[in-house]
Design a protein around this motif. Structure first.
Motif, short mmCIF file in Angstrom:
data_model
loop_
_atom_site.label_atom_id
_atom_site.label_comp_id
_atom_site.label_asym_id
_atom_site.label_seq_id
_atom_site.Cartn_x
_atom_site.Cartn_y
_atom_site.Cartn_z
N SER A 1 0.84 -1.20 0.00
CA SER A 1 0.00 0.00 0.00
C SER A 1 0.88 1.25 0.00
O SER A 1 2.09 1.16 0.19
CB SER A 1 -0.90 0.01 1.24
OG SER A 1 -0.10 -0.01 2.42
N PHE A 2 0.25 2.39 -0.19
CA PHE A 2 0.95 3.67 -0.03
C PHE A 2 -0.05 4.73 0.40
O PHE A 2 -1.27 4.58 0.25
CB PHE A 2 1.69 4.07 -1.31
CG PHE A 2 0.79 4.51 -2.44
CD1 PHE A 2 0.43 5.86 -2.61
CD2 PHE A 2 0.31 3.58 -3.36
CE1 PHE A 2 -0.37 6.26 -3.65
CE2 PHE A 2 -0.51 3.98 -4.41
CZ PHE A 2 -0.85 5.32 -4.57
N LEU A 3 0.51 5.82 0.94
CA LEU A 3 -0.31 6.90 1.49
C LEU A 3 0.10 8.22 0.88
O LEU A 3 1.30 8.53 0.81
CB LEU A 3 -0.16 6.94 3.02
CG LEU A 3 -0.94 8.02 3.77
CD1 LEU A 3 -2.44 7.71 3.75
CD2 LEU A 3 -0.46 8.11 5.22
N THR A 4 -0.87 9.01 0.45
CA THR A 4 -0.61 10.36 -0.08
C THR A 4 -1.16 11.38 0.90
O THR A 4 -2.34 11.30 1.30
CB THR A 4 -1.29 10.54 -1.45
OG1 THR A 4 -0.83 9.53 -2.34
CG2 THR A 4 -0.96 11.91 -2.02
N TYR B 1 -5.31 6.66 1.11
CA TYR B 1 -4.64 5.36 1.34
C TYR B 1 -5.03 4.42 0.21
O TYR B 1 -6.21 4.19 -0.07
CB TYR B 1 -5.08 4.79 2.69
CG TYR B 1 -4.43 3.46 3.04
CD1 TYR B 1 -3.13 3.40 3.52
CD2 TYR B 1 -5.14 2.27 2.89
CE1 TYR B 1 -2.54 2.19 3.84
CE2 TYR B 1 -4.56 1.06 3.21
CZ TYR B 1 -3.26 1.02 3.68
OH TYR B 1 -2.67 -0.17 4.00
N THR B 2 -4.06 3.83 -0.46
CA THR B 2 -4.29 2.95 -1.60
C THR B 2 -3.76 1.56 -1.32
O THR B 2 -2.61 1.40 -0.90
CB THR B 2 -3.60 3.51 -2.87
OG1 THR B 2 -4.07 4.84 -3.11
CG2 THR B 2 -3.93 2.64 -4.08
N THR B 3 -4.61 0.54 -1.54
CA THR B 3 -4.21 -0.85 -1.30
C THR B 3 -5.01 -1.77 -2.21
O THR B 3 -6.06 -1.37 -2.74
CB THR B 3 -4.45 -1.25 0.18
OG1 THR B 3 -4.02 -2.59 0.37
CG2 THR B 3 -5.92 -1.13 0.54
N MET B 4 -4.54 -3.00 -2.36
CA MET B 4 -5.26 -4.01 -3.14
C MET B 4 -6.02 -4.98 -2.23
O MET B 4 -6.86 -5.75 -2.68
CB MET B 4 -4.26 -4.82 -3.99
CG MET B 4 -3.82 -4.13 -5.26
SD MET B 4 -5.04 -4.28 -6.59
CE MET B 4 -4.87 -6.02 -7.00
N SER B 5 -5.74 -4.94 -0.93
CA SER B 5 -6.34 -5.89 0.00
C SER B 5 -7.77 -5.49 0.33
O SER B 5 -8.04 -4.35 0.70
CB SER B 5 -5.52 -5.96 1.29
OG SER B 5 -6.16 -6.77 2.25
N PRO C 1 -5.11 1.05 7.99
CA PRO C 1 -5.61 2.41 7.74
C PRO C 1 -6.29 3.03 8.95
O PRO C 1 -6.25 4.25 9.13
CB PRO C 1 -6.61 2.22 6.58
CG PRO C 1 -6.93 0.77 6.56
CD PRO C 1 -5.72 0.07 7.06
N GLY C 2 -6.87 2.19 9.82
CA GLY C 2 -7.47 2.72 11.05
C GLY C 2 -6.44 3.33 11.97
O GLY C 2 -6.65 4.41 12.54
#
Length: 419
Positions: A104-107, A120-124, A131-132
């Motif tokens: 994941s990554f965070l902007t 927050y970007t993820t594939m899961s 993220p919480g």
């Protein structure tokens, strides 16, 4: 009575010595020990598989002022998240997430009003915990930024989040404390499952046993030396005693398992199933309603099992009985959140619903003594009537052969029993 005890012993020992019974009992005992030690097992598995490794979070901070506070905040909370700054574009990072090179990554950015924006970007599909924790950390940073903007001290900020003093007083005679209610709710839920599955399993066992004896023509030999009524009640009591013994074994196993796995951590798994706040009367009622509920449905199962000649027809014949216990469980389950719902009171006096619904009410409410006693009296009367009627049906039912059509065969069984 000699014939009665012979059939009782045969029904008890034949099932107790069966490989399926022994294997099922051992599996359940192992499952109970595993459940009691589930937290230790999870910790062990995590240690072996590296489940406690730190998670790397790639961060694109367009504001240039958030990444250091975020790193410091996550380290303070001991979240296990490693913040890694990156200069790559969002598209490049998205491609890496898609190809599973990174998780994941965070902007991060800050608008003109000083409000933090995070993406927050993820594939899961099940990524909720990480993220919480990030959101909580960013919220703390946002609060600190606003406090500095308003020139507020740390003490002044804390006063903004001071909770109100709220106390609830319930003068209802059936009221319980929140701690007692939560503990009782867990126990009631567990015991409801025990009653539910035991009634279904052992009642089906009785019906199947009777049908199996009929299909093998053993019944014709038995009724020549013992009355069908003795045979019916010996079967019910034999399998019922075995069921009670199995439940006692599970109870002792559970007690030993949770005692040996108890930890000093408050609020742990052992505390969740603690009985220290449960009234002894609740445990007594659990035993009473379990025994009465079992014999009520077991008598009905023996009656229905006597109407079929093939074991393949048993499930179809006992379907109405199964629907009754399923309906009782659903009604009781709806009252776990609010046991004072009006229809629960009326349902608790219907004998086929009483074992679950009345137990729910006595477990979660302080009812007047006459209410559970009245429901017990109704169940005893129903068992007596059902036993009397079932004996008449059983007397003729065990002599009926051929395909079983429906519950209309009860009338035919009664007429055959008179002859």
């Amino acid at each position: 009575m000699r014939e009665f005890w012979i059939i009782f012993k045969q029904a008890f020992t034949s099932k107790a010595k069966a490989k399926s019974f022994i294997i099922t009992t051992l599996i359940m005992m192992v499952a109970i020990f595993l459940l009691a030690n589930i937290s230790k097992i999870i910790d062990t598995v995590q240690d072996m598989t590296g489940g406690e490794e730190e998670e790397v979070l790639h961060v694109v901070d367009t504001s240039g002022v958030l990444i250091d506070p975020l790193r410091a905040q996550l380290e303070t909370e001991e979240s296990g998240i490693v913040v890694k700054a990156t200069e790559e574009s969002e598209q490049e990072l998205t491609d890496k997430v898609t190809s599973e090179d990174i998780d994941s990554f965070l902007t991060l950015s800050v608008d003109e009003q000083g409000t933090i924006h995070a993406n927050y970007t993820t594939m899961s599909m099940m990524d909720f915990s990480l993220p919480g924790r990030i959101q909580d950390a960013l919220q703390s940073i946002q609060t600190e930024m606003k406090a500095n903007e308003l020139s507020l001290s740390g003490a002044q900020v804390q006063t903004l989040f001071t909770p109100i003093q709220f106390e609830q007083q319930n003068i209802s005679p059936s009221a319980k404390s929140e701690e007692e209610l939560n503990t009782a709710r867990v126990l009631v839920y567990v015991l409801m499952f025990v009653i539910y599955f035991s009634v279904i399993m052992y009642s089906s066992m009785i019906a199947m046993d009777v049908a199996n004896e009929k299909s093998s023509r053993v019944m014709e030999i038995l009724i020549s030396s013992v009355s069908p009524v003795k045979h019916m009640f010996a079967k019910v009591l034999g399998v019922g005693s075995l069921g009670i013994l199995q439940i006692i074994i599970y109870g002792i196993t559970g007690f030993i398992a949770f005692k040996t796995s108890a930890t000093e951590i408050p609020g742990g798994f052992s505390d969740f199933f603690s009985l220290k706040d449960v009234s002894p009367s609740t445990l007594v009622y659990a035993a009473v309603f379990f025994v009465l509920g079992f014999f009520l449905y077991a008598t009905l199962a023996a009656l229905l099992g006597s109407l079929v000649s093939r074991t393949e027809d048993v499930q179809q014949m006992i379907m109405p009985m199964t629907l009754l216990i399923v309906a009782a469980f659903i009604i009781a389950a709806t009252g776990l959140g609010n046991p004072e719902i009006g229809y629960l009171k009326y349902a608790s006096y219907f004998p086929f619903f009483t074992p679950l619904v009345m137990f729910l009410r006595v477990g979660l409410l302080d009812l007047p003594m006459w209410e559970p006693l009245l429901s017990i009296a109704i169940m005893l009367a129903t068992i007596f009537i059902l036993g009397w009627f079932g004996a008449r049906v059983y007397r003729g039912g065990v002599l009926m052969y051929g395909p079983s059509r429906s519950l209309k065969d009860i009338k035919k069984a009664i007429q055959l029993g008179k002859e």
